[in-house]
Design an enzyme around this catalytic site. Structure first.
Site, PDB file in Angstrom:
ATOM      1  N   ASP A  96     -23.671  14.223   8.284  1.00 53.57           N
ATOM      2  CA  ASP A  96     -24.666  13.782   9.254  1.00 53.57           C
ATOM      3  C   ASP A  96     -24.898  14.923  10.235  1.00 53.57           C
ATOM      4  O   ASP A  96     -23.951  15.417  10.849  1.00 53.57           O
ATOM      5  CB  ASP A  96     -24.097  12.560   9.998  1.00 53.57           C
ATOM      6  N   ASP A 191     -30.198  13.356  11.684  1.00 56.22           N
ATOM      7  CA  ASP A 191     -30.388  12.388  12.762  1.00 56.22           C
ATOM      8  C   ASP A 191     -31.713  12.665  13.489  1.00 56.22           C
ATOM      9  O   ASP A 191     -32.034  13.816  13.793  1.00 56.22           O
ATOM     10  CB  ASP A 191     -29.216  12.562  13.748  1.00 56.22           C
ATOM     11  N   GLU A 232     -33.843  10.918   9.332  1.00 58.89           N
ATOM     12  CA  GLU A 232     -33.959   9.631  10.009  1.00 58.89           C
ATOM     13  C   GLU A 232     -35.203   9.686  10.885  1.00 58.89           C
ATOM     14  O   GLU A 232     -35.298  10.508  11.789  1.00 58.89           O
ATOM     15  CB  GLU A 232     -32.719   9.377  10.872  1.00 58.89           C
ATOM     16  N   HIS A 301     -25.537   1.820  10.496  1.00 54.64           N
ATOM     17  CA  HIS A 301     -24.715   1.598  11.700  1.00 54.64           C
ATOM     18  C   HIS A 301     -25.537   1.268  12.940  1.00 54.64           C
ATOM     19  O   HIS A 301     -24.959   1.004  13.988  1.00 54.64           O
ATOM     20  CB  HIS A 301     -23.886   2.863  11.945  1.00 54.64           C
ATOM     21  N   ASP A 302     -26.860   1.335  12.842  1.00 53.66           N
ATOM     22  CA  ASP A 302     -27.714   1.026  13.996  1.00 53.66           C
ATOM     23  C   ASP A 302     -28.375  -0.341  13.874  1.00 53.66           C
ATOM     24  O   ASP A 302     -29.061  -0.783  14.795  1.00 53.66           O
ATOM     25  CB  ASP A 302     -28.860   2.050  14.106  1.00 53.66           C
TER      26      ASP A 302
END
Ligand code: TEU
Length: 512
Positions: A96, A191, A232, A301-302
């Site tokens: 990530d 990200d 993302e 995870h969000d």
């Protein structure tokens, strides 16, 4: 890029995966311990949420040293061992990359605060703030007493945005990425990548004028089109997300347009019922209109757990989990699975604020308090949507702390762990885990059948997806509905098919 298609990527949130040191946090050795489990599931890549040094204000999305693994998770040697051990099982590691911002603890920011001639310009400073808001609430500008100016930060005040206009910043980031490529990392999740071309003075945050130029430079200096990369992109439409996927950009991008369907007027804290007509339109676009490789994602995870938000995570938990993976698993592209999804983990619904650790949730709580909402009104919102719903420790078995740790975990375990856990699932023939394995195997063996145009239809209760070789019927309601179909069954989520009807949350795929 086609050789990067039809992959299964499993996301691990390291803090919550498996603790081997007994400190209540998951770690890299815990991941190594579970590699056989992931191989058995059939994964090709593990996407690891950030493990680099960080004060953990945003669970590692606030990096203070890009080249060093945080002691919480282990050492650089452990990370290299993980790469090797994963490779032995034909699994690659996807790292990530947080390139939009650093932690305020990063040496670059510390030097910037001292107005160091080189590092001051690594961040974005202005005399006066404008109206841009942080994604975590409030102004995106924070005043620094030391500098006497405001710095820009689209997330928490401890996550200052990097100044991508500064070539030195970009070069330092490329060096760091190449360091990890040399160590054997074979994929990257980037990200909030669509924010790097921001021009705050013009109120531009997403996909600024120089975004594509920066993306190309990043690509050409690092991963090129050889490694699997996924951006993302919360602020992008499906069209925009495909535009950034090419040999000078990324392999694929998360656009999250389907998750956003239940946001009321764009507000995720105000959830509405899923409209199947809109879902069909959405699938139709990415399956039929664009030729890129879709990043198929239900959970991360969000996000609150999709099973909890869209279907039934209680009485029909098993059926619901199987329905979702049947539908999403028969779409073309790369399939992303978030830890725990494969055993049907659900929202935790913690009902007091002291149980929550997520910075975004806590900011929201304070914001709603200031607005005058009552405690129970606030908790009803947070319980459903908080990111901590997805971040509770992985449920490995029914022993204390769900086999995640031998001590109190950093975030409480979901109360349903005695019922929902890996041990139980791998040992039961008709479990969600074993069903995921079947779908994954089918994808591997029959991708030619999946890689076809699809027709999506719905009457608002049942969704159908038809490809050349099969047709899927999925009942999104808790009622039995009569239907008129008969054929050989390819997949089903009830033990037997009852002719002429679809029971609550039933999915059936027929061969044509
Ligand atoms: O998330 C980007 C982001 O915009 C999130 O705030 C997202 O909008 C929200 O959580 C969705 O509900 C990425 C990471 O995935 C997230 O964990 C980080 O907190 C954030 O960037 C900052 O790095």
């Amino acid at each position: 890029m086609r050789d990067l298609e039809n992959k299964v990527i499993y996301q691990i949130y390291p803090k919550s995966f498996k603790d081997t040191t007994g400190n209540g946090y998951g770690d890299i050795n815990g991941i190594i311990e579970k590699l056989d489990y992931l191989q058995d599931l059939g994964v090709d890549y593990i996407w690891l949420s950030p493990c680099c040094k960080s004060p953990q204000n945003d669970n590692g999305y606030d990096i203070s040293d890009y080249m060093k693994i945080d002691e919480l998770f282990g050492t650089n040697e452990d990370y290299e061992k993980l790469i090797k051990e994963a490779n032995k099982r034909n699994i690659k590691i996807m790292m990530d990359l947080v390139l939009n911002h650093t932690s305020s603890e990063h040496i670059w920011f510390k030097k910037a605060l001292q107005k160091d001639p080189k590092y001051y310009d690594y961040y974005i400073w202005r005399d006066k703030p404008n109206q841009i808001q942080s994604m975590f609430g409030g102004s995106a500008w924070t005043y620094s007493e030391e500098v006497g100016k405001y710095y820009f930060r689209l997330f928490d005040k401890t996550q200052p945005d990097l100044n991508w206009e500064n070539e030195n910043v970009r070069q330092d980031l490329y060096k760091m990425i190449n360091y990890w490529i040399d160590k054997g990392v074979e994929g990257f999740r980037l990200d909030v990548i669509d924010l790097i071309g921001k021009e705050p003075d013009k109120m531009i945050t997403g996909k600024g004028p120089k975004f594509y130029e920066y993306l190309k430079e990043l690509n050409n200096n690092t991963f090129k089109d050889k490694l699997l990369t996924v951006g993302e992109c919360w602020c992008s439409t499906i069209e925009e997300s495909y535009k950034m996927c090419n040999k000078d950009g990324l392999t694929q991008a998360f656009h999250f347009t389907h998750q956003c369907l239940t946001h009321t007027n764009g507000d995720k804290w105000n959830q509405s019922k899923l409209d199947l007509n809109k879902l069909c339109e959405n699938f139709d676009k990415w399956e039929n209109e664009y030729s890129g490789i879709e990043a198929i994602v239900m959970n991360n995870h969000d996000l609150p757990r999709m099973i909890s938000l869209w279907l039934n995570d209680n009485e029909y938990r098993k059926e619901s989990a199987k329905l979702l993976i049947t539908l999403f698993g028969l779409l073309k592209g790369n399939l992303y699975i978030y830890q725990g999804e494969e055993i049907g983990m659900t929202n935790a619904y913690f009902d007091t604020i002291d149980k929550y650790k997520d910075v975004e949730t806590i900011n929201k709580y304070n914001e709603l308090k200031e607005k005058g909402l009552s405690e129970s009104e606030i908790m009803n919102i947070i319980k459903l949507v908080s990111r901590d719903n997805a971040r509770t420790p992985m449920q490995w078995d029914d022993t204390e702390n769900a086999g995640f740790s031998n001590t109190k975990p950093w975030l409480s375990v979901n109360e349903n762990y005695k019922e929902v856990n890996v041990f139980k699932d791998i040992n039961s023939k008709d479990s969600i885990f074993n069903y995921y394995k079947k779908i994954i195997k089918y994808r591997k063996d029959n991708y030619d059948k999946i890689d076809k145009k699809a027709i999506f239809k719905t009457d608002s209760k049942i969704l159908t997806m038809e490809k050349d070789d099969f047709i899927l019927f999925a009942n999104f309601t808790n009622e039995s509905i009569n239907i008129n179909i008969e054929n050989t069954v390819l997949f089903k989520n009830y033990e037997n098919v009852e002719k002429g009807k679809l029971r609550p949350f039933e999915v059936i795929v027929f061969n044509k």
